[in-house]
Design a protein around this motif. Structure first.
Motif, PDB file in Angstrom:
ATOM      1  N   LYS A  85       5.476  26.358 -12.684  1.00  0.00           N
ATOM      2  CA  LYS A  85       6.275  26.895 -13.800  1.00  0.00           C
ATOM      3  C   LYS A  85       7.566  27.559 -13.330  1.00  0.00           C
ATOM      4  O   LYS A  85       8.644  27.235 -13.821  1.00  0.00           O
ATOM      5  CB  LYS A  85       5.460  27.949 -14.596  1.00  0.00           C
ATOM      6  CG  LYS A  85       4.163  27.431 -15.168  1.00  0.00           C
ATOM      7  CD  LYS A  85       3.358  28.541 -15.818  1.00  0.00           C
ATOM      8  CE  LYS A  85       2.819  29.604 -14.882  1.00  0.00           C
ATOM      9  NZ  LYS A  85       1.798  29.169 -13.913  1.00  0.00           N
ATOM     10  N   ASP A 141       6.892  36.933 -15.371  1.00  0.00           N
ATOM     11  CA  ASP A 141       6.382  37.876 -14.363  1.00  0.00           C
ATOM     12  C   ASP A 141       7.518  38.747 -13.789  1.00  0.00           C
ATOM     13  O   ASP A 141       7.367  39.952 -13.628  1.00  0.00           O
ATOM     14  CB  ASP A 141       5.707  37.132 -13.205  1.00  0.00           C
ATOM     15  CG  ASP A 141       4.305  36.646 -13.563  1.00  0.00           C
ATOM     16  OD1 ASP A 141       3.681  37.224 -14.460  1.00  0.00           O
ATOM     17  OD2 ASP A 141       3.843  35.681 -12.923  1.00  0.00           O
ATOM     18  N   GLY A 171       0.515  32.351 -15.559  1.00  0.00           N
ATOM     19  CA  GLY A 171      -0.586  31.410 -15.800  1.00  0.00           C
ATOM     20  C   GLY A 171      -1.529  31.831 -16.920  1.00  0.00           C
ATOM     21  O   GLY A 171      -2.099  30.994 -17.613  1.00  0.00           O
ATOM     22  N   ARG A 223      -9.523  27.946 -19.606  1.00  0.00           N
ATOM     23  CA  ARG A 223      -8.167  28.131 -20.119  1.00  0.00           C
ATOM     24  C   ARG A 223      -7.564  26.889 -20.771  1.00  0.00           C
ATOM     25  O   ARG A 223      -6.528  26.985 -21.439  1.00  0.00           O
ATOM     26  CB  ARG A 223      -7.265  28.597 -18.985  1.00  0.00           C
ATOM     27  CG  ARG A 223      -7.523  30.029 -18.574  1.00  0.00           C
ATOM     28  CD  ARG A 223      -6.572  30.445 -17.485  1.00  0.00           C
ATOM     29  NE  ARG A 223      -6.541  31.897 -17.323  1.00  0.00           N
ATOM     30  CZ  ARG A 223      -5.690  32.527 -16.537  1.00  0.00           C
ATOM     31  NH1 ARG A 223      -4.815  31.836 -15.826  1.00  0.00           N
ATOM     32  NH2 ARG A 223      -5.702  33.847 -16.448  1.00  0.00           N
ATOM     33  N   ARG A 280      -0.819  36.914  -5.935  1.00  0.00           N
ATOM     34  CA  ARG A 280      -1.547  36.544  -7.154  1.00  0.00           C
ATOM     35  C   ARG A 280      -2.906  37.253  -7.119  1.00  0.00           C
ATOM     36  O   ARG A 280      -3.861  36.757  -6.522  1.00  0.00           O
ATOM     37  CB  ARG A 280      -1.709  35.027  -7.228  1.00  0.00           C
ATOM     38  CG  ARG A 280      -0.381  34.300  -7.452  1.00  0.00           C
ATOM     39  CD  ARG A 280      -0.565  32.802  -7.502  1.00  0.00           C
ATOM     40  NE  ARG A 280       0.588  32.112  -8.061  1.00  0.00           N
ATOM     41  CZ  ARG A 280       1.554  31.546  -7.354  1.00  0.00           C
ATOM     42  NH1 ARG A 280       1.537  31.597  -6.034  1.00  0.00           N
ATOM     43  NH2 ARG A 280       2.556  30.928  -7.967  1.00  0.00           N
ATOM     44  N   ARG A 292      -1.965  42.675 -19.495  1.00  0.00           N
ATOM     45  CA  ARG A 292      -1.984  41.682 -20.591  1.00  0.00           C
ATOM     46  C   ARG A 292      -1.248  42.183 -21.823  1.00  0.00           C
ATOM     47  O   ARG A 292      -0.590  41.410 -22.524  1.00  0.00           O
ATOM     48  CB  ARG A 292      -3.426  41.317 -20.953  1.00  0.00           C
ATOM     49  CG  ARG A 292      -4.204  40.602 -19.852  1.00  0.00           C
ATOM     50  CD  ARG A 292      -3.530  39.338 -19.374  1.00  0.00           C
ATOM     51  NE  ARG A 292      -4.211  38.752 -18.205  1.00  0.00           N
ATOM     52  CZ  ARG A 292      -3.690  37.782 -17.468  1.00  0.00           C
ATOM     53  NH1 ARG A 292      -2.500  37.283 -17.745  1.00  0.00           N
ATOM     54  NH2 ARG A 292      -4.349  37.312 -16.424  1.00  0.00           N
TER      55      ARG A 292
END
Ligand SMILES: Nc1ncnc2c1ncn2[C@@H]1O[C@H](COP(=O)(O)OP(=O)(O)O)[C@@H](O)[C@H]1O
Ligand SMILES: O=C(O)C1=C[C@@H](OP(=O)(O)O)[C@@H](O)[C@H](O)C1
Ligand SMILES: [Mg+2]
Length: 172
Positions: free
Chosen positions: A14, A33, A80, A142, A120, A57
């Motif tokens: 991405k 991010d 993600g 997901r 990550r 979140r």
């Protein structure tokens, strides 16, 4: 022009593809991010460690909405997990956005992430075997959200440039 949103699992490309696409289109690129990191003055890793995932979140949702309220054309690389929380997946269907799922296989993701996992927090402490198991389950959970995107590109055999060209073809 619509806002272009790239989504998909960690390591699908991405951030990399969004940056190249924005150069081709000569419109700004914002990585969600990085936007969050600048806003808080903390890395994603530190936000997870110091404030926890739930806090992240909520902030991720607020920042995503803030980017969607920009009036100018923009390429947005999501995190993600973005489509999978706070009903963010509903925002992928808006008329003023073009959302693209960069779909990568488990093996592609493991290959890329094993070299690139330190920043990550969800996978930083996993070895290759644990990571494969984790990604397989997580991707399955997901996929429903990723499949809410308006378009899907399978990226496994593609160079960054080829993926950019496919997105440009959708736009024309
Ligand atoms: N064909 C490809 N398309 C996209 N990224 C690729 C490709 N081949 C290797 N990569 C590498 O995979 C990593 C993808 O990471 P990134 O763009 O940060 O993904 P994401 O933002 O989806 O987590 C980068 O290090 C990138 O250079
Ligand atoms: O999948 C996830 O839940 C996450 C993906 C990351 O973004 P990338 O997909 O760009 O690595 C980042 O937002 C955070 O570490 C959580
Ligand atoms: Mg990224």
């Amino acid at each position: 022009m619509k806002k272009i949103i790239l989504l998909g699992y960690m390591g699908c490309g991405k951030s990399t593809v969004a940056r190249e696409l924005s150069k081709k289109l000569e419109i700004p690129f914002v990585d969600l991010d990085e936007f969050i990191e600048k806003k808080l003055g903390l890395s994603i890793k530190s936000i997870f460690a110091e404030k926890g995932e739930i806090y992240f979140r909520k902030l991720e949702h607020e920042c995503f909405v803030e980017l969607l309220n920009f009036t100018e054309p923009i390429v947005i690389g999501l995190g993600g997990g973005t489509p999978c929380y706070a009903n963010n997946h509903e925002l992928l269907k808006r008329d003023d956005v073009l959302s693209v799922y960069l779909k990568a296989s488990i093996d592609t993701l493991v290959g890329r992430l094993s070299l690139n996992k330190n920043n990550r927090p969800l996978i930083a402490n996993k070895n290759d075997e644990e990571m494969k198991e984790f990604i397989a389950t997580h991707l399955f959970e997901r996929s429903y959200y990723y499949n809410q995107a308006q378009y899907k590109i399978v990226v496994d055999e593609q160079t960054i440039a080829q993926t950019v060209e496919e997105i440009l073809a959708i736009l024309t």
